[in-house]
Design a protein around this motif. Structure first.
Motif, mmCIF file in Angstrom:
data_model
loop_
_atom_site.group_PDB
_atom_site.id
_atom_site.type_symbol
_atom_site.label_atom_id
_atom_site.label_comp_id
_atom_site.label_asym_id
_atom_site.label_seq_id
_atom_site.Cartn_x
_atom_site.Cartn_y
_atom_site.Cartn_z
ATOM 1 N N ASP A 69 31.734 37.135 9.003
ATOM 2 C CA ASP A 69 32.238 35.770 9.145
ATOM 3 C C ASP A 69 33.506 35.781 10.000
ATOM 4 O OD1 ASP A 69 31.488 34.700 5.767
ATOM 5 O OD2 ASP A 69 30.326 34.628 7.612
ATOM 6 N N ALA A 70 33.643 34.739 10.812
ATOM 7 C CA ALA A 70 34.821 34.641 11.646
ATOM 8 C C ALA A 70 36.010 34.292 10.777
ATOM 9 C CB ALA A 70 34.611 33.578 12.710
ATOM 10 N N GLY A 71 37.173 34.811 11.192
ATOM 11 C CA GLY A 71 38.400 34.461 10.496
ATOM 12 C C GLY A 71 38.955 33.175 11.051
ATOM 13 N N VAL A 72 40.223 32.945 10.792
ATOM 14 C CA VAL A 72 40.915 31.784 11.335
ATOM 15 C C VAL A 72 41.098 31.998 12.837
ATOM 16 C CG1 VAL A 72 43.017 30.405 11.276
ATOM 17 C CG2 VAL A 72 42.129 31.430 9.160
ATOM 18 N N THR A 73 40.742 30.998 13.617
ATOM 19 C CA THR A 73 40.915 31.116 15.064
ATOM 20 C C THR A 73 41.931 30.092 15.543
ATOM 21 O OG1 THR A 73 39.058 29.637 15.502
ATOM 22 C CG2 THR A 73 38.575 31.991 15.420
ATOM 23 N N GLN A 74 42.701 30.492 16.548
ATOM 24 C CA GLN A 74 43.722 29.612 17.102
ATOM 25 C C GLN A 74 43.647 29.653 18.628
ATOM 26 O OE1 GLN A 74 47.096 31.149 14.070
ATOM 27 N NE2 GLN A 74 47.748 29.415 15.355
ATOM 28 N N SER A 75 43.979 28.501 19.216
ATOM 29 C CA SER A 75 44.034 28.453 20.676
ATOM 30 C C SER A 75 45.161 27.540 21.125
ATOM 31 C CB SER A 75 42.698 27.949 21.244
ATOM 32 O OG SER A 75 42.445 26.623 20.808
ATOM 33 N N PRO A 76 45.771 27.818 22.285
ATOM 34 C CA PRO A 76 45.593 29.037 23.065
ATOM 35 C C PRO A 76 46.326 30.209 22.412
ATOM 36 C CG PRO A 76 47.322 27.708 24.013
ATOM 37 C CD PRO A 76 46.791 26.924 22.838
ATOM 38 N N ARG A 118 45.867 24.409 18.467
ATOM 39 C CA ARG A 118 44.637 24.149 17.718
ATOM 40 C C ARG A 118 44.280 25.290 16.782
ATOM 41 N NH1 ARG A 118 44.338 21.834 22.675
ATOM 42 N NH2 ARG A 118 43.772 19.625 22.712
ATOM 43 N N CYS A 119 43.623 24.924 15.703
ATOM 44 C CA CYS A 119 43.277 25.899 14.681
ATOM 45 C C CYS A 119 41.924 25.549 14.075
ATOM 46 C CB CYS A 119 44.345 25.892 13.587
ATOM 47 S SG CYS A 119 43.925 26.846 12.106
ATOM 48 N N SER A 120 41.078 26.566 13.915
ATOM 49 C CA SER A 120 39.817 26.391 13.190
ATOM 50 C C SER A 120 39.844 27.289 11.968
ATOM 51 C CB SER A 120 38.621 26.758 14.077
ATOM 52 O OG SER A 120 38.469 25.816 15.105
#
Lengths: 115, 114
Positions: free
Chosen positions: A1-8, A22-24
């Motif tokens: 499973d993907a962890g917390v992702t942030q961009s940029p 941004r944060c998912s």
């Protein structure tokens, strides 16, 4: 499973500009928190959102705002950037922010440099 | 005011030495405590947590921590450190009166010499 992702991952802005980060969250997590980490210090709490509602706010000026979307992703907005806003901005997600239950998992952060 | 204090800013050890990092907190509500680790170039990772029950909690990579309520402490220990334990370690308490606000200490940088 993907962890917390942030961009940029990195961002360079000049004083007075506006920035959106941004944060998912982890899949299934409904709560997102934002922290600011200045070099040499521990992270400082900015906001927490749960089910699109703000649950908590730290001691940051009104230039900082955030929101959470129906898919539980989140944005942190900072207006009128100051040099002192240069920091690593961390997003953390958790399943349910209940007392005695909450564990927050962090993303890699967005490093913001304000010139 | 709620706060977390970590006694050591920078600790230098040789491999196989024992480790203890101090953490004291000041918080009057439900006490849930955490240790996070930040390896060079990586993001904050959860090392271990205490919610309730047995005050001695075990985490990943051989780390453990003991919650001593009377001393408001939650010290991190490892009997034998490795070079790969070089990282920054953060103690935190969660404040449920302000949403789920994590209050972090200032961090302890651990350098392990091979």
């Amino acid at each position: 499973d993907a962890g917390v992702t942030q961009s940029p991952t990195h961002l360079i802005k000049t004083r007075g500009q506006h920035v959106t980060l941004r944060c998912s969250p982890i899949s299934g997590h409904k709560s997102v928190s934002w922290y600011q980490q200045v070099l040499g210090q521990g992270p400082q709490f900015i906001f927490q959102y749960y089910e699109k509602e703000e649950r908590g706010r730290g001691n940051f000026p009104d230039r900082f705002s955030a929101r959470q979307f129906p898919n539980y992703s989140s944005e942190l907005n900072v207006n009128a950037l100051l040099l002192g806003d240069s920091a690593l901005y961390l997003c953390a997600s958790s399943t349910y922010p209940g007392e005695g239950l909450e564990t927050q998992y962090f993303g890699p952060g967005t490093r913001l440099l304000v010139l | 005011a709620q706060s977390v204090s970590q006694h050591n800013h920078h600790v230098i050890l040789s491999e196989a030495a024992s480790l203890e990092l101090g953490c004291n907190y000041s918080y009057g509500g439900t006490v849930n405590l955490f240790w996070y680790v930040q390896y060079p170039g990586q993001h904050l990772q959860l090392l271990l947590k205490y919610f309730s029950g047995d005050p001695l909690v075990k985490g990943i990579k051989g780390f453990e921590a003991e919650f001593i309520k009377s001393k408001f402490s939650f010290n991190l220990r490892k009997p034998s450190v490795q070079w790969s334990d070089t990282a920054e370690y953060f103690c935190a308490v969660i404040n449920y009166n302000q949403g789920g606000k994590l209050i972090f200490g200032q961090g302890t940088e651990l350098s392990v010499k091979p």
